[in-house]
Each structure stands twice: as C-alpha cells, then as structure tokens.
Write an enzyme that holds these catalytic residues in place. Structure first.
Site, PDB file in Angstrom:
ATOM      1  NE  ARG A  51      -0.192   1.635   3.643  1.00 34.07           N
ATOM      2  CZ  ARG A  51       0.955   2.315   3.796  1.00 34.07           C
ATOM      3  NH1 ARG A  51       2.079   1.669   3.999  1.00 34.07           N
ATOM      4  NH2 ARG A  51       0.967   3.631   3.718  1.00 34.07           N
ATOM      5  CB  ALA A  53       0.599   6.930  -3.888  1.00 32.53           C
ATOM      6  NE  ARG A  96      -6.344   1.085  -1.844  1.00 36.26           N
ATOM      7  CZ  ARG A  96      -5.617   1.595  -0.844  1.00 36.26           C
ATOM      8  NH1 ARG A  96      -4.331   1.291  -0.750  1.00 36.26           N
ATOM      9  NH2 ARG A  96      -6.175   2.428   0.029  1.00 36.26           N
ATOM     10  CD  GLN A 203      -3.454   2.672   6.788  1.00 35.26           C
ATOM     11  OE1 GLN A 203      -4.102   2.993   7.792  1.00 35.26           O
ATOM     12  NE2 GLN A 203      -4.019   2.615   5.592  1.00 35.26           N
ATOM     13  CG  ASP A 244      -2.765   8.231  -1.239  1.00 35.69           C
ATOM     14  OD1 ASP A 244      -2.807   8.834  -0.138  1.00 35.69           O
ATOM     15  OD2 ASP A 244      -2.379   7.061  -1.367  1.00 35.69           O
ATOM     16  CG  ASN A 254      -2.187  11.680   2.800  1.00 37.28           C
ATOM     17  OD1 ASN A 254      -1.542  10.904   2.097  1.00 37.28           O
ATOM     18  ND2 ASN A 254      -1.988  11.791   4.099  1.00 37.28           N
TER      19      ASN A 254
HETATM   20  C1  LIG Z   1       3.712   7.765   0.095  1.00 42.00           C
HETATM   21  S1  LIG Z   1       2.050   7.544  -0.261  1.00 42.00           S
HETATM   22  C2  LIG Z   1       1.426   7.118   1.313  1.00 42.00           C
HETATM   23  C3  LIG Z   1      -0.032   7.354   1.426  1.00 42.00           C
HETATM   24  O1  LIG Z   1      -0.783   6.187   1.075  1.00 42.00           O
HETATM   25  C4  LIG Z   1      -1.597   5.857   2.185  1.00 42.00           C
HETATM   26  O2  LIG Z   1      -2.831   5.311   1.824  1.00 42.00           O
HETATM   27  P1  LIG Z   1      -3.036   3.682   1.918  1.00 42.00           P
HETATM   28  O3  LIG Z   1      -2.352   3.242   3.175  1.00 42.00           O
HETATM   29  O4  LIG Z   1      -4.536   3.538   1.944  1.00 42.00           O
HETATM   30  O5  LIG Z   1      -2.410   3.139   0.657  1.00 42.00           O
HETATM   31  C5  LIG Z   1      -1.796   7.166   2.907  1.00 42.00           C
HETATM   32  O6  LIG Z   1      -2.701   8.009   2.241  1.00 42.00           O
HETATM   33  C6  LIG Z   1      -0.387   7.683   2.842  1.00 42.00           C
HETATM   34  O7  LIG Z   1      -0.217   9.035   3.125  1.00 42.00           O
END
Ligand SMILES: CSC[C@H]1O[C@H](OP(=O)(O)O)[C@H](O)[C@@H]1O
EC number: 5.3.1.23
Length: 354
Positions: A51, A53, A96, A203, A244, A254
């Site tokens: 996960r 971006a 996604r 996260q 993102d 984000n």
């Molecule tokens: C460096 S991009 C990280 C960004 O992605 C995360 O989303 P997810 O965990 O749902 O993929 C989150 O928005 C982070 O800031």
C-alpha cells in the site's frame, strides 16, 4: 539502527515473480508473500498487503510482467500480446481508485508497447520488465531527493506530527514524509515524531511507529482525536504527510483525517507540509474536487482488526481518503525541490518541466 527490509523485490527474469512484505500483518508478524499471478497482485493491492501510492505503482508494474506470462511462447504474435497487455493493465487499474501512481505506472507500461511496435512478444516482455525495474529504481531515488529537500525545512529539535504511513513501506525507497524525517535525523537535527494511529486500518500505529523505531527516531503514538490537543500544548512544530494524488492547483488527497489535521495546524499556526514525488501529481485535474475517493468495506470500522465494536448491520460510511485544499498547505516537497506557495502556477512550473 537496523537496515529496513525492502517493501518488495522482483525475482528472476520475465518469467519471475514478485515478493512483498504483507503489511496487513505488521507490526506483530513480519512475513513476505510471493505473488505469482496477476490476481494475487491485484488482491495484495486491494487488501493493502502492499500500500502507499508509489508502492502501489511499483507493484502494479510488476503485476503486468506476471500477467503477460500466460501469453508468451514461440508462437505468440504481437497483436495478441498487445491485446493481453491492455487486458492486464485495465484489470490492475480496478484494484484501487485514488492513488494516481497506480495509473501513472500502468500508463508507462502501455507506453512501452506504443514506443516499440516492432519488438517481438518475447522482446517486449523483457522490455516491460526493464520498465518496471526502472519505475522501482526511480522511486527509490525520488524518495532520497524528497528527504534531502524536505530536511532543509526542519529545524534542530523539531517535533513533527504525521498521519498514516508515508514511509519506506509506502514506496520502493525511504518513503516520502518519513524520508524527510530520516534525512533530518541523519543530519543530527534530533527530531521527534508524533504519529496518529490513523483509523480505521491503523497504518500510523502499525507501520509508522515500526519504521521510526527501526531508525531509532523517538516516536509517540496518539489517537487521531488527540492531534488538536498536542498542538494546543505546543508539542508540535511541523506536520508532514504523504499524498496519493495532487491536483494541478496543489489540492492534496491523502489518508482520511489528513484534512482535519491540516485545519488544526492552520488554527495553531503550525506549518503543514506534503511530501510527494512528481508521479503523485495529476495535472489533468484542475482541483482536488475531481479526485476519486475510495470507499472501503464497513467491516474495517465495525470489526477493526477482527474485533466487533459496533452492532450488527450498523450503517457505515468509510471513505479512505480526503482532500486538503492548497490554501492549508505551507509547501509541497518533491524530488525536484519545494513548491511554495502552493498555487497552480508554482505546481505547473515545477512539475510540467519534469
Ligand atoms: C507515500 S504515499 C502514502 C499514502 O498512502 C496511504 O494510503 P493507503 O495506506 O490507503 O495506501 C496514505 O494516504 C499515505 O499518506
């Protein structure tokens, strides 16, 4: 300080497979999984085993290599290969909707075909693998550059709040927001970090604290609802998050809750920085109003981490992202430098030249 493990790695040649950390098991279990079908890559992105971006973009690029393996043999013809390539990229694009890096990476893989009309299927497969590896390597370099540019904004002794995880686990390198922290710490700036746990998938609690502890950077975990209080108590001098998808005017999408943190930072006159590579910008969108926001399953809230915490059939709204308007962002840190003030003119001036 322990050497951080790689978020993912490719094994072998075009007939190889993708190994990745299953991030859903962290921090209590470190397990790597092998993806040998494009469906397994799709599921890993969908379920956030991989996960963030940039990491999603890299994984999808390697997913294309795997997806093409079924159609390559001595009798393959290029038209059939190209039809399969379109099928595979369109399939991975459904995993996604929000992180633009997914679509940016898949477009790059499609471009390989457009730019090499005369290659055989076997030659194309090898060339696609080279492109996927280039995307991974470029991401690693972008993270390092973001870290160096962003560290210039961080004074010695700064306490930084961050939301979600924009660390090495979200990229192929050292991360985006966390790359700034790693670089500042490496320069002796003695920073400390407050990490929002980041409901519903945690996260921040599970991944950001894990990464910062590995680097011996002091980190304090707080509930998302505590961000305002720690700012009011003057515990925070800067906020840094990832992104993102960033629109042409600098509006940044984000993890859900980021917009609230940006409003709190504004109210407390604390600089709010977004760290993101150029591959996270979507200049086709004039503002963040047009960014598709992923809505995820209700169970992520009603049965968070497997424990039921709400009555059966409770109605749930679970948007996974929100958009922070450019006027709340003090600066955007990219691999090319600092975008400040955050305006369409400044964004286009830096990103369009790349
Ligand atoms: C460096 S991009 C990280 C960004 O992605 C995360 O989303 P997810 O965990 O749902 O993929 C989150 O928005 C982070 O800031």
């Amino acid at each position: 300080m322990t050497t951080p493990p790689k978020t993912m790695r490719w094994n072998g040649g075009p007939d190889g497979w993708l190994t990745m950390i299953d991030q859903t098991l962290l921090p209590t279990e470190f397990k790597e999984i092998n993806c040998k079908t494009v469906e397994e890559v799709w599921e890993a992105i969908k379920m956030l085993r991989v996960r963030g971006a940039p990491a999603i973009g890299c994984a999808a690029a390697y997913g294309v290599i795997i997806g093409m393996q079924q159609k390559i043999d001595a009798s393959s013809i290029r038209d059939e290969f190209d039809r399969r390539l379109k099928e595979v990229t369109e399939y991975l694009a459904t995993s996604r909707p929000t992180a633009v890096n997914l679509f940016w990476a898949l477009d790059r893989m499609q471009d390989v075909s457009l730019e090499n009309p005369s290659l055989s299927p076997q030659e194309m497969h090898q060339r696609l693998l080279e492109e996927a590896m280039a995307i991974e390597e470029e991401d690693r370099a972008m993270c390092a550059a973001i870290g160096q540019h962003g560290a210039k904004l961080i004074e010695k002794g700064t306490s930084i709040l961050t939301h979600c995880n924009a660390g090495g686990l979200a990229t192929a390198g050292d991360g985006t927001a966390l790359a700034v922290m790693f670089a500042a710490a490496a320069q002796g700036k003695e920073i400390q970090v407050y990490a929002d746990e980041t409901r519903p998938l945690l996260q921040g609690a599970r991944l950001t604290t894990w990464e910062l502890q590995q680097r011996d950077i002091p980190v304090t975990l707080i509930c998302d609802s505590m961000a305002g209080q720690v700012m009011k108590e003057k515990r925070i001098q800067a906020v840094i998050t990832g992104a993102d998808r960033i629109a042409a005017n600098g509006d940044a999408c984000n993890k859900i809750g980021t917009y609230s943190v940006a409003l709190l930072a504004k109210a407390h006159n604390i600089p709010f920085y977004v760290a993101a590579p150029s591959s996270t910008f979507d200049l086709s969108l004039a503002t963040g109003d047009e960014i598709p926001i992923e809505e995820r399953q209700p169970e992520e809230i009603t049965n968070g981490m497997g424990k039921q915490t709400a009555p059966e059939s409770t109605r749930v709204y679970n948007p996974a992202f929100d958009v922070t308007p450019a006027e709340l962002i003090s600066a955007i840190i990219t691999e090319h430098g600092i975008i400040q003030p955050v305006t369409t003119e400044q964004v286009r001036s830096q990103i369009e030249k790349t």
